[in-house]
Design a protein around this motif. Structure first.
Motif, PDB file in Angstrom:
ATOM      1  N   PHE A 247       0.955  -1.060  -0.031  1.00 61.09           N
ATOM      2  CA  PHE A 247       0.212  -0.038  -0.106  1.00 61.09           C
ATOM      3  C   PHE A 247       0.886   1.280  -0.022  1.00 61.09           C
ATOM      4  N   TYR A 248       1.937   1.323   0.964  1.00 59.20           N
ATOM      5  CA  TYR A 248       2.744   2.201   1.075  1.00 59.20           C
ATOM      6  C   TYR A 248       3.518   2.746   0.008  1.00 59.20           C
ATOM      7  N   GLU A 249       4.020   1.692  -0.922  1.00 61.47           N
ATOM      8  CA  GLU A 249       4.747   2.090  -2.176  1.00 61.47           C
ATOM      9  C   GLU A 249       4.092   2.929  -3.026  1.00 61.47           C
ATOM     10  N   SER A 250       2.691   2.956  -3.070  1.00 60.20           N
ATOM     11  CA  SER A 250       1.984   3.909  -3.996  1.00 60.20           C
ATOM     12  C   SER A 250       1.609   5.187  -3.336  1.00 60.20           C
ATOM     13  N   THR A 251       2.194   5.225  -1.876  1.00 59.86           N
ATOM     14  CA  THR A 251       1.445   6.611  -1.055  1.00 59.86           C
ATOM     15  C   THR A 251       2.783   7.155  -0.716  1.00 59.86           C
ATOM     16  N   GLY A 252       3.494   6.558  -0.065  1.00 63.16           N
ATOM     17  CA  GLY A 252       4.438   7.472   0.653  1.00 63.16           C
ATOM     18  C   GLY A 252       4.337   8.465   1.866  1.00 63.16           C
ATOM     19  N   ALA A 253       5.409   8.856   2.356  1.00 62.59           N
ATOM     20  CA  ALA A 253       5.095   9.910   3.644  1.00 62.59           C
ATOM     21  C   ALA A 253       4.293  11.078   3.518  1.00 62.59           C
ATOM     22  N   TYR A 254       4.566  11.732   2.285  1.00 63.12           N
ATOM     23  CA  TYR A 254       3.734  13.064   2.332  1.00 63.12           C
ATOM     24  C   TYR A 254       2.260  12.875   2.114  1.00 63.12           C
ATOM     25  N   LYS A 255       1.728  11.740   1.198  1.00 64.53           N
ATOM     26  CA  LYS A 255       0.386  11.373   1.099  1.00 64.53           C
ATOM     27  C   LYS A 255      -0.209  10.709   2.251  1.00 64.53           C
ATOM     28  N   ASP A 256       0.554   9.836   2.889  1.00 63.13           N
ATOM     29  CA  ASP A 256      -0.008   9.190   3.917  1.00 63.13           C
ATOM     30  C   ASP A 256      -0.077   9.916   5.330  1.00 63.13           C
ATOM     31  N   MET A 257       1.078  10.908   5.665  1.00 65.27           N
ATOM     32  CA  MET A 257       0.933  11.719   6.760  1.00 65.27           C
ATOM     33  C   MET A 257       0.619  13.038   6.345  1.00 65.27           C
ATOM     34  N   VAL A 258       1.562  13.628   5.515  1.00 65.32           N
ATOM     35  CA  VAL A 258       1.458  15.274   5.789  1.00 65.32           C
ATOM     36  C   VAL A 258       0.281  15.887   5.107  1.00 65.32           C
ATOM     37  N   VAL A 259      -0.155  15.439   4.000  1.00 67.23           N
ATOM     38  CA  VAL A 259      -1.320  15.928   3.282  1.00 67.23           C
ATOM     39  C   VAL A 259      -2.575  15.721   4.216  1.00 67.23           C
ATOM     40  N   THR A 260      -2.581  14.869   5.187  1.00 67.87           N
ATOM     41  CA  THR A 260      -3.756  14.539   5.821  1.00 67.87           C
ATOM     42  C   THR A 260      -3.180  15.035   7.200  1.00 67.87           C
ATOM     43  N   HIS A 261      -2.488  14.410   8.045  1.00 72.25           N
ATOM     44  CA  HIS A 261      -2.479  14.643   9.416  1.00 72.25           C
ATOM     45  C   HIS A 261      -1.641  15.820   9.684  1.00 72.25           C
ATOM     46  N   LEU A 262      -0.689  16.063   9.289  1.00 73.33           N
ATOM     47  CA  LEU A 262       0.367  17.202   9.719  1.00 73.33           C
ATOM     48  C   LEU A 262      -0.264  18.483   9.324  1.00 73.33           C
ATOM     49  N   PHE A 263      -0.851  18.477   8.228  1.00 72.78           N
ATOM     50  CA  PHE A 263      -1.507  19.830   7.695  1.00 72.78           C
ATOM     51  C   PHE A 263      -2.730  19.866   8.449  1.00 72.78           C
ATOM     52  N   GLN A 264      -3.566  19.114   8.969  1.00 71.36           N
ATOM     53  CA  GLN A 264      -4.555  19.358   9.815  1.00 71.36           C
ATOM     54  C   GLN A 264      -4.239  19.803  11.010  1.00 71.36           C
ATOM     55  N   VAL A 265      -3.401  19.118  11.749  1.00 72.45           N
ATOM     56  CA  VAL A 265      -2.656  19.780  13.164  1.00 72.45           C
ATOM     57  C   VAL A 265      -2.502  21.288  12.725  1.00 72.45           C
ATOM     58  N   LEU A 266      -1.489  21.402  11.646  1.00 76.28           N
ATOM     59  CA  LEU A 266      -1.048  22.860  11.325  1.00 76.28           C
ATOM     60  C   LEU A 266      -2.368  23.773  11.342  1.00 76.28           C
ATOM     61  N   ALA A 267      -3.485  23.504  10.941  1.00 72.84           N
ATOM     62  CA  ALA A 267      -4.653  24.323  10.663  1.00 72.84           C
ATOM     63  C   ALA A 267      -5.100  24.605  12.222  1.00 72.84           C
ATOM     64  N   PHE A 268      -5.117  23.658  12.782  1.00 74.60           N
ATOM     65  CA  PHE A 268      -5.449  23.881  14.396  1.00 74.60           C
ATOM     66  C   PHE A 268      -4.346  25.084  15.127  1.00 74.60           C
ATOM     67  N   VAL A 269      -3.287  24.693  14.757  1.00 75.13           N
ATOM     68  CA  VAL A 269      -2.483  25.526  15.541  1.00 75.13           C
ATOM     69  C   VAL A 269      -2.268  27.142  14.886  1.00 75.13           C
ATOM     70  N   ALA A 270      -2.484  27.265  13.669  1.00 80.96           N
ATOM     71  CA  ALA A 270      -2.669  28.492  13.094  1.00 80.96           C
ATOM     72  C   ALA A 270      -3.847  29.239  12.677  1.00 80.96           C
ATOM     73  N   MET A 271      -4.895  28.619  13.021  1.00 80.81           N
ATOM     74  CA  MET A 271      -6.258  29.304  12.443  1.00 80.81           C
ATOM     75  C   MET A 271      -6.545  30.442  13.253  1.00 80.81           C
ATOM     76  N   GLU A 272      -7.440  31.236  12.746  1.00 82.06           N
ATOM     77  CA  GLU A 272      -7.945  32.358  13.436  1.00 82.06           C
ATOM     78  C   GLU A 272      -9.066  31.603  14.560  1.00 82.06           C
ATOM     79  N   PRO A 273      -9.432  32.385  15.416  1.00 82.63           N
ATOM     80  CA  PRO A 273     -10.501  32.335  16.407  1.00 82.63           C
ATOM     81  C   PRO A 273     -11.859  31.752  15.655  1.00 82.63           C
ATOM     82  N   PRO A 274     -12.168  30.691  15.804  1.00 82.65           N
ATOM     83  CA  PRO A 274     -13.598  30.471  15.003  1.00 82.65           C
ATOM     84  C   PRO A 274     -14.775  31.036  15.727  1.00 82.65           C
ATOM     85  N   THR A 275     -15.744  31.393  15.105  1.00 86.19           N
ATOM     86  CA  THR A 275     -16.847  32.056  15.827  1.00 86.19           C
ATOM     87  C   THR A 275     -17.609  31.317  16.440  1.00 86.19           C
TER      88      THR A 275
END
Ligand SMILES: NC(=O)C1=CN([C@@H]2O[C@H](COP(=O)(O)OP(=O)(O)OC[C@H]3O[C@@H](n4cnc5c(N)ncnc54)[C@H](OP(=O)(O)O)[C@@H]3O)[C@@H](O)[C@H]2O)C=CC1
Ligand SMILES: O=C1O[C@H](COP(=O)(O)O)[C@@H](O)[C@H](O)[C@H]1O
Length: 501
Positions: A247-275
């Motif tokens: 499975f991983y051979e066609s995925t790799g670390a960027y698609k498996d972890m960054v574009v999903t989990h790490l960017f989502q966490v980044l959004a929680f750290v960086a976002m403006e206060p939600p209303t």
């Protein structure tokens, strides 16, 4: 003192009164038939089946029946044995024989080969057993290529009404495929029925970032480029890929972890206060972060591959798949202009950690002499550990006791594990399954957000830098140090978390 808790006016634009936030509410949960696709896969065995057992037995979701389905030719009896082994091996809560009997009764299995009619019949039987007002939750724990065939099967089995569908990442492999996948899913399911899961957002510790930032007045005023020097989101794993290499051979670390989990966490750290603590408000702020993300430049990325990866079954001998990635990202907005975000994750690394480090700017001038130790242990840091036992630490310079003025790094530390509520921690999938059954999208990702991220990834996907080898058990290729210079990676920690007393 005046009691301000009653009749506090609603100062936010939504949720409207007719559409209250369901987040955190203990509302009654409708009975559910859960159809678990990929029921014999790795994720189902390690997380989903044990998680569902806990939801039933803890009374968080007492009225559910589970129909497992996958390519394996199990029957319900062998599936129950399989599930029991999975729960015993991976469950976080030991079960008594009595509890097992209670859960065991709720499990059925329909092999994929039996077709849509057999699945529909099993769902109908389960619904009858549950009584009135039953809803359906379809959990697609299947490889990406199987997602659309499963959705077609649900349509053919007439199982779309009264249902919600949980989809696993990766949601496409680039912008075009994500748009196509979303469009195809929308031919059968309305967006309101779709729950794109990112289990990192289900972790208690990830939600604690929201609480920490937005429930306190203390940190938000300094949460910007004037006070923060850089941010690191560092998720090294010691795990290898023995069972998942194919499975991983066609995925790799960027698609498996960054574009999903790490960017989502980044959004929680960086976002403006939600209303509001409400899906639309949270998604809106997260999506603004993704829109501010500058395109990822290949020159800001280090890709690595652990030596020995190409010997794994299912891996091409000349594979260019990265098992490690480190990168610098920038957000093009007022709050974060000029603040680098460094991201790193990989397999077979020296330690398994999930750390967010906020490095504060250093004092502009110092009265302390150079040999006092001031600044010698790096900047002050606020650190979040995203382990199940959520931890937060704030480090600062303080005086070392004794004569003279020697300075040393001290820290204030908090750990959920040391509180009375430690036993209440929900595993990420347990929480998110429960949220999906409640119809609460707050912690799920949207089609728009995913598409923005693939759009920002275009240059990297088209022109990835070559992978550099790294030895298993290390922190990745040497080039990672140049990437963050003049800063330094926070891991490995020089000073570990304080041990539990
Ligand atoms: N494993 C993990 O830690 C995580 C996985 N995920 C995601 O979860 C999903 C599943 O991953 P994982 O469990 O690791 O994968 P596995 O390959 O271990 O399991 C996949 C499951 O899907 C079944 N399956 C395969 N093809 C089809 C098909 N065409 N129709 C129906 N069922 C099919 C398989 O059946 P059979 O067993 O009979 O072959 C198996 O039960 C993936 O999207 C992955 O990205 C997300 C987070 C973590
Ligand atoms: O989604 C995934 O996450 C796991 C790491 O999750 P964690 O909760 O154990 O930190 C990762 O190992 C896997 O490759 C990836 O698909």
């Amino acid at each position: 003192m005046t009691d301000t808790s009653a009749h506090v006016p609603q100062t936010i634009s939504y949720p409207a009164e007719s559409r209250p936030s369901s987040r955190w509410s203990q509302d009654h949960l409708d009975p559910h038939v859960v159809v678990l696709f990929g029921a014999c896969g790795d994720l189902a065995r390690r997380k989903l089946l044990p998680g569902m057992a806990h939801l039933v037995l803890s009374d968080l979701a007492p009225d559910i029946r589970i129909i497992g389905t996958s390519l394996e030719e199990h029957d319900s009896a062998t599936f129950r044995t399989y599930t029991r082994e999975a729960v015993e091996q991976f469950g976080l809560h030991p079960m008594t024989e009595e509890q097992w009997d209670l859960f065991d009764d709720r499990l059925e299995y329909v092999p994929q080969s039996a077709g849509p009619e057999a699945l529909a019949a099993a769902v109908a039987t389960a619904e009858q057993a549950l009584g009135e007002g039953v809803r359906r939750l379809h959990y697609l724990s299947v490889p990406p290529k199987a997602a659309l065939p499963v959705i077609e099967m649900l349509r053919d089995a007439d199982l779309v009404a009264r249902s919600r569908v949980v989809m696993e990442k990766p949601f496409g492999t680039d912008l075009a495929s994500a748009i196509q996948l979303n469009a195809r899913v929308h031919e059968t399911f309305d967006e309101s029925q779709v729950f794109r899961i990112d289990h990192f957002l289900g972790k208690e510790a990830a939600q604690n970032i929201l609480a920490f930032r937005f429930a306190n007045g203390l940190f938000e005023p300094i949460w910007n480029r004037n006070f923060i020097d850089h941010v690191q989101i560092d998720i090294p794993e010691t795990l290898g890929l023995d069972q998942r290499a194919n499975f991983y051979e066609s995925t790799g670390a960027y698609k498996d972890m960054v574009v999903t989990h790490l960017f989502q966490v980044l959004a929680f750290v960086a976002m403006e206060p939600p209303t509001a603590l409400e899906p639309r408000a949270i998604s809106e702020e997260k999506n603004k972060v993704f829109r501010s993300l500058m395109p990822i430049e290949p020159r800001d990325v280090v890709r690595g591959q652990f030596t020995g990866y190409t010997d794994l079954p299912g891996v091409s001998p000349d594979s260019d798949t990265e098992t490690f990635i480190a990168m610098e990202c920038r957000l093009d907005n007022w709050r974060w202009a000029g603040v680098p975000f460094y991201l790193r994750t990989g397999k077979q690394m020296a330690e398994g950690k999930r750390i967010i480090s906020i490095a504060f700017r250093e004092a502009p001038r110092s009265m302390f002499p150079a040999n006092s130790g001031v600044g010698s242990a790096g900047p002050d840091h606020l650190t979040f550990d995203l382990a199940d036992e959520s931890k937060v630490s704030l480090s600062f310079y303080g005086k070392r006791p004794g004569p003279g003025m020697r300075l040393q790094k001290l820290s204030m530390q908090f750990s959920t594990g040391e509180t009375e509520a430690a036993g209440d921690v929900l595993e990420a999938y347990e929480r998110l399954i429960l949220d999906a059954m409640r119809g609460d999208h707050t912690l799920f990702t949207t089609a728009e957000g995913i598409e923005s991220l693939w759009d920002r990834s275009r240059q990297l996907l088209e022109d990835p830098p070559p992978v550099k080898p790294y030895a298993p058990g290390t922190w990745g290729p040497n080039a990672i140090h140049q990437l963050v210079a003049p800063h330094a990676w926070r891991l490995p920690f020089e000073r570990e978390w304080r041990a539990k007393k």
